[in-house]
Design a protein around this motif. Structure first.
Motif, PDB file in Angstrom:
ATOM      1  N   THR A 111       9.326  -8.785   6.078  1.00  0.00           N
ATOM      2  CA  THR A 111       8.984  -9.027   4.637  1.00  0.00           C
ATOM      3  C   THR A 111       9.214  -8.095   3.622  1.00  0.00           C
ATOM      4  O   THR A 111       8.942  -6.916   4.093  1.00  0.00           O
ATOM      5  CB  THR A 111       7.486  -9.443   4.588  1.00  0.00           C
ATOM      6  N   VAL A 112       9.497  -8.310   2.477  1.00  0.00           N
ATOM      7  CA  VAL A 112       9.889  -7.598   1.469  1.00  0.00           C
ATOM      8  C   VAL A 112       8.747  -7.324   0.287  1.00  0.00           C
ATOM      9  O   VAL A 112       8.051  -8.492   0.117  1.00  0.00           O
ATOM     10  CB  VAL A 112      11.228  -7.850   0.744  1.00  0.00           C
ATOM     11  N   ALA A 148       8.350   0.173  -5.504  1.00  0.00           N
ATOM     12  CA  ALA A 148       8.799  -1.299  -5.404  1.00  0.00           C
ATOM     13  C   ALA A 148       8.419  -1.954  -4.361  1.00  0.00           C
ATOM     14  O   ALA A 148       8.141  -3.355  -4.106  1.00  0.00           O
ATOM     15  CB  ALA A 148      10.263  -1.204  -5.292  1.00  0.00           C
ATOM     16  N   SER A 149       8.033  -1.355  -3.021  1.00  0.00           N
ATOM     17  CA  SER A 149       7.783  -1.908  -1.898  1.00  0.00           C
ATOM     18  C   SER A 149       6.374  -2.519  -2.049  1.00  0.00           C
ATOM     19  O   SER A 149       6.040  -3.506  -1.042  1.00  0.00           O
ATOM     20  CB  SER A 149       7.805  -1.037  -0.658  1.00  0.00           C
ATOM     21  N   HIS A 150       5.492  -2.032  -2.797  1.00  0.00           N
ATOM     22  CA  HIS A 150       4.282  -2.724  -3.051  1.00  0.00           C
ATOM     23  C   HIS A 150       4.180  -3.451  -4.159  1.00  0.00           C
ATOM     24  O   HIS A 150       2.915  -3.881  -4.434  1.00  0.00           O
ATOM     25  CB  HIS A 150       3.184  -1.559  -3.088  1.00  0.00           C
ATOM     26  N   ILE A 182      13.786 -13.241  -4.986  1.00  0.00           N
ATOM     27  CA  ILE A 182      12.980 -12.302  -3.868  1.00  0.00           C
ATOM     28  C   ILE A 182      11.683 -12.720  -3.670  1.00  0.00           C
ATOM     29  O   ILE A 182      10.962 -12.535  -4.600  1.00  0.00           O
ATOM     30  CB  ILE A 182      13.409 -10.869  -4.036  1.00  0.00           C
ATOM     31  N   GLU A 183      11.272 -13.412  -2.704  1.00  0.00           N
ATOM     32  CA  GLU A 183       9.985 -13.432  -2.219  1.00  0.00           C
ATOM     33  C   GLU A 183       9.447 -12.884  -0.837  1.00  0.00           C
ATOM     34  O   GLU A 183      10.412 -12.194  -0.028  1.00  0.00           O
ATOM     35  CB  GLU A 183       9.824 -15.085  -1.894  1.00  0.00           C
ATOM     36  N   PRO A 184       8.309 -12.517  -0.476  1.00  0.00           N
ATOM     37  CA  PRO A 184       8.165 -11.810   0.667  1.00  0.00           C
ATOM     38  C   PRO A 184       8.723 -12.276   1.722  1.00  0.00           C
ATOM     39  O   PRO A 184       9.180 -11.359   2.742  1.00  0.00           O
ATOM     40  CB  PRO A 184       6.463 -11.931   0.778  1.00  0.00           C
ATOM     41  N   LEU A 216      12.260  -2.489  -2.065  1.00  0.00           N
ATOM     42  CA  LEU A 216      11.318  -3.433  -2.005  1.00  0.00           C
ATOM     43  C   LEU A 216      10.889  -3.359  -0.602  1.00  0.00           C
ATOM     44  O   LEU A 216       9.775  -3.969  -0.001  1.00  0.00           O
ATOM     45  CB  LEU A 216      11.903  -4.833  -2.233  1.00  0.00           C
ATOM     46  N   GLY A 217      11.553  -2.731   0.219  1.00  0.00           N
ATOM     47  CA  GLY A 217      11.214  -2.518   1.636  1.00  0.00           C
ATOM     48  C   GLY A 217      11.806  -3.599   2.695  1.00  0.00           C
ATOM     49  O   GLY A 217      11.306  -3.533   3.893  1.00  0.00           O
ATOM     50  N   ALA A 218      13.048  -4.056   2.329  1.00  0.00           N
ATOM     51  CA  ALA A 218      13.809  -4.951   3.176  1.00  0.00           C
ATOM     52  C   ALA A 218      14.474  -3.891   4.271  1.00  0.00           C
ATOM     53  O   ALA A 218      14.678  -2.792   4.048  1.00  0.00           O
ATOM     54  CB  ALA A 218      14.969  -5.684   2.465  1.00  0.00           C
TER      55      ALA A 218
END
Length: 334
Positions: free
Chosen positions: A321-322, A166-168, A243-245, A208-210
């Motif tokens: 960034t996500v 998800a994070s990529h 959700i945006e980066p 997503l990496g948040a």
């Protein structure tokens, strides 16, 4: 005696939900067959207690099922052996000291059912039977602990894979503006599912990496908006998260009664929730205040008898960034 639970008969509000751990969830999800010992040592009722001593010492166990003609007839434990040793009666048959007709559990039942038996009895192990009443295993509290630990480890490993994927998410997508939109329909007075949407969104953000801080801020803001839709609307409403980066936009809207005085509604402690809602642990009048504390931008629009729309935004700096490489960010942080 009937098994009671601290959550029985209660709606899962925010305070209660925080006390439910993943281990408790797994106790309902895992089957007894997944954690029991199937390769067990058995013993016959016509063997002697000396045979029990030899079995316990060689196998390093403290109990065993007693079986006759492939049927469970009892269980012998270390406590039974101690009673025998006190009277120096090692030549006696096992049938003299075993516990006949022991408590049992079914292989297909969830682990929680075995935990209930352990809580309400003094037994240290439970024979496990299949649907045909055949002995298929033995279960101890240690088996349950090891089974839960294995499941938690599997959860962790699976979650890491999900997070990496998800994070990529945005890395290989070329566009002028890339976003992921999550949409949830929230039903009026549906307290039993209150917090599910916010929990799912928080989990998605973490995958997503948040950062944990961003995920917590979003989780609180969305939870409060979700509960407002459950408590104060006529027909429920919608939660929409984009959700945006570098930005997270949250939109909560409904076609309910609207807010008469927005300025008053923003004051701490002000609430139009009924006494019934307050008794359930909701409607303390801090929802909008908590939201404003967690987001970078908040706009509340409302018209009487037409509905309410709450728009919230969080702006992320470069380190937050996500969807642009959770693994690489973790590596840089290390």
């Amino acid at each position: 005696m009937e098994e009671t639970s601290p959550h029985k008969g209660r709606l899962i509000n925010d305070e209660v939900a925080e006390t439910i751990t993943r281990a408790e969830e797994l106790a309902y999800e895992l089957k007894i067959s997944e954690v029991m010992t199937s390769n067990m040592h058995k013993i016959s009722p016509d063997q002697t207690m000396q045979d029990v001593v030899d079995l316990f010492r060689q196998a390093r166990i403290s109990g065993a099922p007693v079986v006759l003609n492939n049927q469970l007839v009892g269980i012998i434990s270390m406590e039974d052996l101690i009673r025998c040793l006190v009277t120096s009666d090692l030549a006696a048959n096992i049938s003299k000291y075993m516990t006949p007709s022991p408590l049992t559990v079914k292989a297909g039942d969830p682990v929680i059912e075995a935990l209930k038996v352990f809580v309400n009895s003094q037994v240290g192990r439970l024979p496990v039977l299949d649907e045909n009443e055949h002995l298929v295993g033995i279960l101890t509290k240690g088996d349950i602990t090891r089974g839960l630990l294995r499941a938690l480890q599997h959860d962790y490993q699976a979650e890491e894979v999900r997070r990496y994927r998800a994070s990529h998410l945005f890395e290989d997508i070329i566009s002028d503006r890339t976003s992921l939109i999550l949409r949830y329909t929230i039903r009026h007075r549906d307290f039993n599912h209150g917090g599910e949407a916010s929990g799912n969104i928080k989990r998605a953000l973490l995958r997503l990496g948040a950062s944990p801080q961003i995920a917590r801020r979003c989780g609180i803001a969305i939870y409060e908006a979700e509960m407002n839709l459950i408590i104060h609307t006529t027909n429920g409403g919608v939660l929409r998260v984009e959700i945006e980066p570098h930005r997270i936009s949250i939109d909560a809207y409904d076609d309910g009664p609207g807010i008469k005085d927005i300025e008053l509604a923003m004051k701490p402690g002000y609430s139009t929730a009924s006494e019934e809602i307050r008794e359930l642990g909701f409607g303390a009048g801090m929802g909008l205040v908590n939201i404003a504390r967690c987001v970078d931008s908040m706009v509340l629009e409302s018209s009487l008898d037409k509905g309410t729309r709450l728009r919230m935004k969080l702006f992320l700096d470069k380190a937050e960034t996500v969807g642009e490489g959770y693994a690489s960010k973790q590596g840089d942080a290390a």
